[in-house]
Design an enzyme around this catalytic site. Structure first.
Site, short mmCIF file in Angstrom:
data_model
loop_
_atom_site.label_atom_id
_atom_site.label_comp_id
_atom_site.label_asym_id
_atom_site.label_seq_id
_atom_site.Cartn_x
_atom_site.Cartn_y
_atom_site.Cartn_z
N GLY A 1 0.80 -1.22 0.00
CA GLY A 1 0.00 0.00 0.00
C GLY A 1 0.83 1.27 0.00
O GLY A 1 0.36 2.33 0.40
N ARG A 2 2.06 1.16 -0.46
CA ARG A 2 2.98 2.29 -0.54
C ARG A 2 3.39 2.82 0.85
O ARG A 2 3.90 3.92 0.97
CB ARG A 2 2.41 3.45 -1.39
CG ARG A 2 2.26 3.10 -2.88
CD ARG A 2 3.63 2.74 -3.48
NE ARG A 2 3.58 2.53 -4.91
CZ ARG A 2 3.51 1.34 -5.49
NH1 ARG A 2 3.43 0.25 -4.74
NH2 ARG A 2 3.51 1.21 -6.79
#
Length: 214
Positions: free
Chosen positions: A189-190
């Site tokens: 999810g970065r």
């Protein structure tokens, strides 16, 4: 070409304050050895960023040839563009982009020439063709064509026998003395992990470690 949909989620190991080493050099050595063990191609390839007298940045890939508590060593032509940049501004940054391991390391620091004795020791360990190549290339200068370089190489090959190629005066090593390290580990999810090492303010030789927002 639209690359907006070209993405990959990072799902490998995380990097936490608990599993990070106190000494950034040891952390780098640990990650470097893992890159070697994973058969990562050219794990010692690093992007070297410099700035010239007009504050124009340049970046290129060079090969790390030695690292220790004293710093990170690479070799080049002392008349090259990167060398001219270093002469004007000895502050540089290097990046190790171990992409398939979902990792990168950024090191910033001050760079200086190593001793001629150190350069000569490394130069003698190079293959004969690489020794000749150092003499042939007036790095970063304009040449008419490749044939010009091939002719020059052939002339030098006839002049110098293996084991007899001297170290050029214009060629040698630089040592980057680290002033900061940043270790980046990709996350889902970065939400990547970034740990930033900088010298402790008490001049104790220890390092402060901070987590940076991804």
């Amino acid at each position: 070409m639209d690359l907006s949909e070209y993405r990959k989620d990072y799902l490998k190991d995380g990097l936490t304050r608990a599993n990070a080493m106190e000494d950034p050099l040891k952390q780098f050595e640990h990650w470097f050895q893992q890159a070697v063990d994973a058969d990562y191609p050219e794990p010692n390839a690093m992007s070297l960023a410099t700035v010239d007298t007009n504050m124009q940045p340049s970046i290129r890939t060079v090969l790390l040839k030695h690292f220790s508590a004293e710093g990170f060593v690479f070799f080049t032509n002392y008349q090259s563009r990167k060398a001219q940049d270093i002469e004007a501004n000895p502050q540089v940054s290097i990046l190790f982009p171990w992409i398939t391991l979902e990792r990168q390391v950024i090191i910033k620091g001050h760079v200086e020439k190593i001793s001629r004795e150190e350069s000569e020791q490394y130069f003698k360990s190079r293959p004969h063709s690489s020794q000749l190549g150092a003499w042939v290339s007036n790095q970063s200068s304009v040449v008419l064509n490749r044939e010009f370089l091939a002719t020059k190489l052939d002339e030098l090959d006839k002049e110098f026998k293996p084991g007899e190629v001297p170290l050029p005066e214009f060629w040698g090593g630089y040592r980057i003395k680290p002033e900061s390290f940043e270790f980046w580990q990709g996350g889902p999810g970065r939400l990547h992990d970034r740990l930033y090492y900088s010298p402790a303010p008490n001049n104790s030789g220890e390092w402060s470690i901070e987590r940076l927002s991804p």
